[in-house]
Design a protein around this motif. Structure first.
Motif, PDB file in Angstrom:
ATOM      1  N   ALA A   1     -44.421  77.068 -36.283  1.00 10.75           N
ATOM      2  CA  ALA A   1     -45.357  78.178 -36.432  1.00 10.75           C
ATOM      3  C   ALA A   1     -46.264  78.238 -35.210  1.00 10.75           C
ATOM      4  N   ILE A   2     -46.723  79.461 -34.915  1.00  6.54           N
ATOM      5  CA  ILE A   2     -47.706  79.681 -33.861  1.00  6.54           C
ATOM      6  C   ILE A   2     -48.824  80.515 -34.489  1.00  6.54           C
ATOM      7  N   LEU A   3     -50.039  80.010 -34.368  1.00  8.70           N
ATOM      8  CA  LEU A   3     -51.194  80.675 -34.962  1.00  8.70           C
ATOM      9  C   LEU A   3     -52.288  80.812 -33.917  1.00  8.70           C
ATOM     10  N   VAL A   4     -52.937  81.950 -33.929  1.00  9.62           N
ATOM     11  CA  VAL A   4     -54.139  82.153 -33.128  1.00  9.62           C
ATOM     12  C   VAL A   4     -55.186  82.682 -34.085  1.00  9.62           C
TER      13      VAL A   4
ATOM     14  N   HIS B   1     -59.203  74.596 -41.261  1.00 13.47           N
ATOM     15  CA  HIS B   1     -60.183  73.575 -41.641  1.00 13.47           C
ATOM     16  C   HIS B   1     -59.888  72.235 -40.965  1.00 13.47           C
ATOM     17  N   LEU B   2     -58.626  71.899 -40.788  1.00 16.71           N
ATOM     18  CA  LEU B   2     -58.284  70.660 -40.086  1.00 16.71           C
ATOM     19  C   LEU B   2     -58.723  70.711 -38.623  1.00 16.71           C
ATOM     20  N   VAL B   3     -58.474  71.835 -37.978  1.00 10.58           N
ATOM     21  CA  VAL B   3     -58.772  71.957 -36.549  1.00 10.58           C
ATOM     22  C   VAL B   3     -60.269  72.125 -36.320  1.00 10.58           C
ATOM     23  N   LEU B   4     -60.935  72.896 -37.159  1.00 15.72           N
ATOM     24  CA  LEU B   4     -62.353  73.194 -36.962  1.00 15.72           C
ATOM     25  C   LEU B   4     -63.233  71.951 -37.076  1.00 15.72           C
TER      26      LEU B   4
ATOM     27  N   ILE C   1     -50.632  71.023 -32.611  1.00 16.46           N
ATOM     28  CA  ILE C   1     -51.101  70.916 -31.238  1.00 16.46           C
ATOM     29  C   ILE C   1     -51.912  72.177 -30.979  1.00 16.46           C
ATOM     30  N   TYR C   2     -53.152  72.032 -30.539  1.00 16.46           N
ATOM     31  CA  TYR C   2     -54.019  73.197 -30.420  1.00 16.46           C
ATOM     32  C   TYR C   2     -54.865  73.118 -29.159  1.00 16.46           C
ATOM     33  N   ARG C   3     -55.362  74.278 -28.746  1.00 13.41           N
ATOM     34  CA  ARG C   3     -56.351  74.400 -27.665  1.00 13.41           C
ATOM     35  C   ARG C   3     -57.378  75.413 -28.107  1.00 13.41           C
ATOM     36  N   HIS C   4     -58.613  75.172 -27.725  1.00 13.66           N
ATOM     37  CA  HIS C   4     -59.715  76.064 -28.066  1.00 13.66           C
ATOM     38  C   HIS C   4     -60.178  76.769 -26.791  1.00 13.66           C
ATOM     39  N   TYR C   5     -60.043  78.100 -26.777  1.00 12.75           N
ATOM     40  CA  TYR C   5     -60.485  78.920 -25.650  1.00 12.75           C
ATOM     41  C   TYR C   5     -61.527  79.905 -26.153  1.00 12.75           C
ATOM     42  N   ALA C   6     -62.748  79.815 -25.649  1.00  9.03           N
ATOM     43  CA  ALA C   6     -63.839  80.718 -26.006  1.00  9.03           C
ATOM     44  C   ALA C   6     -63.956  80.817 -27.529  1.00  9.03           C
ATOM     45  N   THR C   7     -63.579  81.957 -28.116  1.00  5.04           N
ATOM     46  CA  THR C   7     -63.700  82.130 -29.570  1.00  5.04           C
ATOM     47  C   THR C   7     -62.366  82.000 -30.292  1.00  5.04           C
TER      48      THR C   7
ATOM     49  N   ILE D   1     -46.349  70.850 -25.291  1.00 10.02           N
ATOM     50  CA  ILE D   1     -46.874  72.004 -26.032  1.00 10.02           C
ATOM     51  C   ILE D   1     -48.257  72.382 -25.516  1.00 10.02           C
ATOM     52  N   LEU D   2     -49.103  71.392 -25.172  1.00  6.18           N
ATOM     53  CA  LEU D   2     -50.408  71.713 -24.583  1.00  6.18           C
ATOM     54  C   LEU D   2     -50.224  72.503 -23.285  1.00  6.18           C
TER      55      LEU D   2
END
Length: 193
Positions: free
Chosen positions: A4-7, A37-40, A64-70, A86-87
C-alpha cells in the motif's frame, strides 16, 4: 513487494490512498487510521520504519514513511523490501512531484489527482518498483501532458462532437418521419447547435 501507498495530512486526512490488495472500505479506513496513529506518535528523531503488525494481515509487513511539511508519505511493504531503498524511493517520488508541479503542495495532490496517480504508476505498478530515474518519469509525464493538450482533453469533447455532426451531414435529415400509422415530426437540429 509493496502492499500500500498512503499520503495523509498531519491531522490524518488521507490525500492519496493506493492499496494493491482488495479490502472492504471499512477495513481500508481502519488501516489508514491505525497507520496514522502509529506514525504520528513517533518522534522525529526515531528511524522512519516500523513493523506494521496486524495492519494488512500479519506481522510480516513494515511501514516506511517520510514526513514532509504537512504530509506523511507511507509505504507498506513486506519483509523483502529494503527500508533504505523505500526511503530513497519516497524521496525520489517527492522530488519528481516537486519537479512536475513546481513546488508541490497538498493542493496539487487534491486538484491534480489524475497527474499524481499517473506519476505514481510510472514509479510503482502492480506492487513492483518500475522506475526511479526522475528525469525519465518527468519526461513521460510531460509527454502525457502534451498528448492530453493535443487531444483537447474532455473539455473539447462537445465541440468535437458538434463539428463531427456537421461534417457527416446529420443536419440534413428529413423533418417528418413516416412509419406507417405513425408520423413523427423531428425538430430542426440546427436550433440545438
Amino acid at each position: 513487494m509493496i502492499q500500500a501507498i498512503l499520503v495523509f495530512k498531519n491531522h490524518g486526512k488521507p490525500r492519496l490512498v493506493c492499496f494493491y490488495q482488495r479490502f472492504p472500505e471499512e477495513i481500508q479506513q481502519q488501516i489508514i487510521r491505525e497507520i496514522f496513529h502509529l506514525v504520528l506518535k513517533r518522534d522525529d528523531n526515531i528511524c522512519n520504519f516500523l513493523w506494521g503488525g496486524s495492519l494488512t494481515g500479519g506481522s510480516d509487513y513494515k511501514l516506511i514513511y517520510r514526513h514532509y511539511a504537512t504530509l506523511y508519505f507511507v509505504f507498506c511493504g513486506d519483509s523483502s523490501e529494503s527500508e533504505l531503498g523505500i526511503l530513497d524511493l519516497i524521496q525520489d517520488l517527492v522530488e519528481t512531484l516537486d519537479k512536475c508541479f513546481e513546488n508541490v503542495c497538498e493542493l496539487d495532490l487534491i486538484f491534480h489527482m489524475d497527474k499524481v496517480c499517473y506519476i505514481l504508476q510510472e514509479v510503482v505498478m502492480g506492487r513492483m518498483v518500475l522506475e526511479i530515474n526522475m528525469n525519465e518519469i518527468v519526461a513521460q509525464t510531460e509527454g502525457q501532458n502534451r498528448l492530453e493538450k493535443s487531444e483537447g482533453g474532455l473539455s473539447a469533447a462537445p465541440a468535437r462532437t458538434v463539428s463531427t455532426v456537421k461534417n457527416i451531414g446529420l443536419l440534413e435529415i428529413p423533418r417528418i418521419i413516416n412509419t406507417g400509422d405513425l408520423n413523427i415530426k423531428v425538430p430542426n437540429p440546427s436550433q440545438f447547435v
